[in-house]
Design a protein around this motif. Sequence first.
Motif, short mmCIF file in Angstrom:
data_model
loop_
_atom_site.label_atom_id
_atom_site.label_comp_id
_atom_site.label_asym_id
_atom_site.label_seq_id
_atom_site.Cartn_x
_atom_site.Cartn_y
_atom_site.Cartn_z
N PRO A 325 0.70 -1.25 -0.03
CA PRO A 325 -0.15 -0.01 0.01
C PRO A 325 0.68 1.40 -0.15
O PRO A 325 0.63 2.20 0.71
CB PRO A 325 -0.69 -0.22 1.35
CG PRO A 325 0.16 -1.05 1.99
CD PRO A 325 0.71 -1.89 1.36
N LEU A 326 1.73 1.52 -1.03
CA LEU A 326 2.45 2.41 -1.31
C LEU A 326 2.34 2.88 -2.66
O LEU A 326 2.63 1.99 -3.39
CB LEU A 326 3.88 2.75 -0.60
CG LEU A 326 4.12 2.80 0.71
CD1 LEU A 326 5.71 2.80 0.89
CD2 LEU A 326 3.38 3.77 1.47
N THR A 327 2.12 4.03 -3.09
CA THR A 327 1.72 4.31 -4.62
C THR A 327 3.32 4.42 -5.07
O THR A 327 4.50 4.45 -4.59
CB THR A 327 1.20 5.65 -4.88
OG1 THR A 327 2.13 6.57 -4.22
CG2 THR A 327 -0.08 5.72 -4.06
N ALA A 328 3.49 4.38 -6.57
CA ALA A 328 4.59 4.41 -7.28
C ALA A 328 5.38 5.69 -6.80
O ALA A 328 6.56 5.67 -6.74
CB ALA A 328 4.45 4.10 -8.80
N GLU A 329 4.59 6.74 -6.73
CA GLU A 329 5.16 8.08 -6.57
C GLU A 329 5.88 7.88 -4.75
O GLU A 329 6.96 8.23 -4.54
CB GLU A 329 4.28 9.23 -6.42
CG GLU A 329 4.83 10.54 -6.55
CD GLU A 329 5.87 10.87 -7.50
OE1 GLU A 329 6.96 11.40 -7.32
OE2 GLU A 329 5.55 10.35 -8.52
N GLU A 330 5.33 7.46 -4.22
CA GLU A 330 5.66 7.20 -2.76
C GLU A 330 6.76 6.06 -2.59
O GLU A 330 7.58 6.64 -1.61
CB GLU A 330 4.49 6.68 -1.77
CG GLU A 330 3.39 7.75 -1.55
CD GLU A 330 2.26 6.93 -0.75
OE1 GLU A 330 1.71 7.88 0.07
OE2 GLU A 330 1.67 5.74 -1.15
N LEU A 331 6.84 5.34 -3.47
CA LEU A 331 7.98 4.61 -3.41
C LEU A 331 9.29 5.40 -3.97
O LEU A 331 10.36 4.77 -3.53
CB LEU A 331 7.79 3.17 -4.23
CG LEU A 331 6.84 2.06 -3.60
CD1 LEU A 331 6.44 0.97 -4.81
CD2 LEU A 331 7.45 1.36 -2.38
N LYS A 332 9.11 5.99 -5.08
CA LYS A 332 10.11 6.74 -5.53
C LYS A 332 10.62 7.48 -4.37
O LYS A 332 12.00 7.91 -4.33
CB LYS A 332 9.91 7.55 -6.69
CG LYS A 332 9.58 6.57 -7.88
CD LYS A 332 9.18 7.71 -8.94
CE LYS A 332 8.69 7.09 -10.59
NZ LYS A 332 8.27 7.74 -11.45
N LEU A 333 9.83 8.32 -3.57
CA LEU A 333 10.18 9.24 -2.49
C LEU A 333 10.80 8.40 -1.55
O LEU A 333 11.62 8.93 -0.73
CB LEU A 333 8.81 9.82 -1.73
CG LEU A 333 9.02 10.92 -0.76
CD1 LEU A 333 10.21 12.11 -1.26
CD2 LEU A 333 7.63 11.44 -0.50
N ALA A 334 10.52 7.17 -1.24
CA ALA A 334 10.93 6.54 -0.10
C ALA A 334 12.41 6.03 -0.55
O ALA A 334 13.32 6.26 0.32
CB ALA A 334 10.39 5.12 -0.07
N ALA A 335 12.69 5.76 -1.83
CA ALA A 335 14.23 5.59 -2.34
C ALA A 335 14.97 6.70 -2.34
O ALA A 335 16.09 6.66 -1.84
CB ALA A 335 13.96 4.94 -3.91
N LYS A 336 14.31 7.76 -2.56
CA LYS A 336 15.13 9.15 -2.50
C LYS A 336 15.41 9.39 -1.05
O LYS A 336 16.52 9.87 -0.81
CB LYS A 336 14.16 10.22 -3.06
CG LYS A 336 14.76 11.68 -2.93
CD LYS A 336 13.80 12.76 -3.50
CE LYS A 336 14.52 14.12 -3.62
NZ LYS A 336 13.73 15.06 -4.05
#
Length: 345
Positions: A325-336
Amino acid sequence: MRKINGLLLFFTLPLCLIACRASLYKETRLSMSTLVTVLVSGTAEPDWQELFSRAENEAAVFDHRLPGSPLKELNEGRSPELPVKLIKVLRLAMEIAEKSGGAFDPTILPLSSLWNFDSGGELPDKENILAARNMVDYRRVKIDAQGAVELPPGWGFDLGGIAKGAVVDHIADYLKKEGYENFLIDAGGDILVSGLKRGKEPWSIGIQHPRSKDKLIGLLHLGRAGETRAVVTSGDYERYFVYGGKRYHHILDPSSGYPADKSIAVTVIAPTCARADGLATAVFVLGPDQGLELLEGLPGVEGMVIAEGISPLQKYLVRTTSAFPLTAEELKLAAKRLRSLGGEG
């Protein structure tokens, strides 16, 4: 008089609604060698003393170190009458062991005792690790339909990878029996949510940065009326020691006898906390590829794995199951956030 009664009714109804609205009660205490926080939405405060006493009593059932506990007696070769709750957790542990091919193995006591993480940890001799490895294999254990357990002589169960989750599930069952539907339990990273916060909004659960303990890489929003979900994170930053410049953490790979090295942190979402607890350990040992493949095949289960990256420019790798339950955008932010808040490796 009719107008006066009408006015009284007009003012009394909102006051009643305010008074009857669910409050959020919170209590934090030391339990199971960690801080346990319970948040409860309700119109009355729970009996905290009873709740935490139950948690301690439940934890004692699964503690192989505690003199007189049924698990310790079982490990010492006696044949105690095992409590139903202990048999239930042993069966679940064996199920997860089988599904993970032994990546999670409840017979790991000979190895975990060698590493002695309960007292800070120590690096065992290779010969001792090899000998202990030969006494770890869930396939050598039998539990019959009546709950009788056959354990080879000298072997032992260590339920540290699942017991805390089982206690959290017990606390949840107690709260539900007391009439509470909306609550959150956090036992040092083993988290269970039921219903909604104040009965109207999802609970927010942060995913910790594995190298910066005060930072988050993402935020989960979980909760639905009448639904229970558990979130457990296992990481190499929880209990470890450094020797010769190398980090040795408490999540052991049963096949090697050494700390598992394919993951840094794993977050698992499951219907119960005990299941999420055991699966988080299994996935940590298996690593991203095999671990996420395991989770994808289990109903109602999702997960995230953080592992070492493939280059200095990609220090961390973040992978999830398809419906995490994390969006693609939230996953990109997590990686950042992982890159920018790298901390010490």
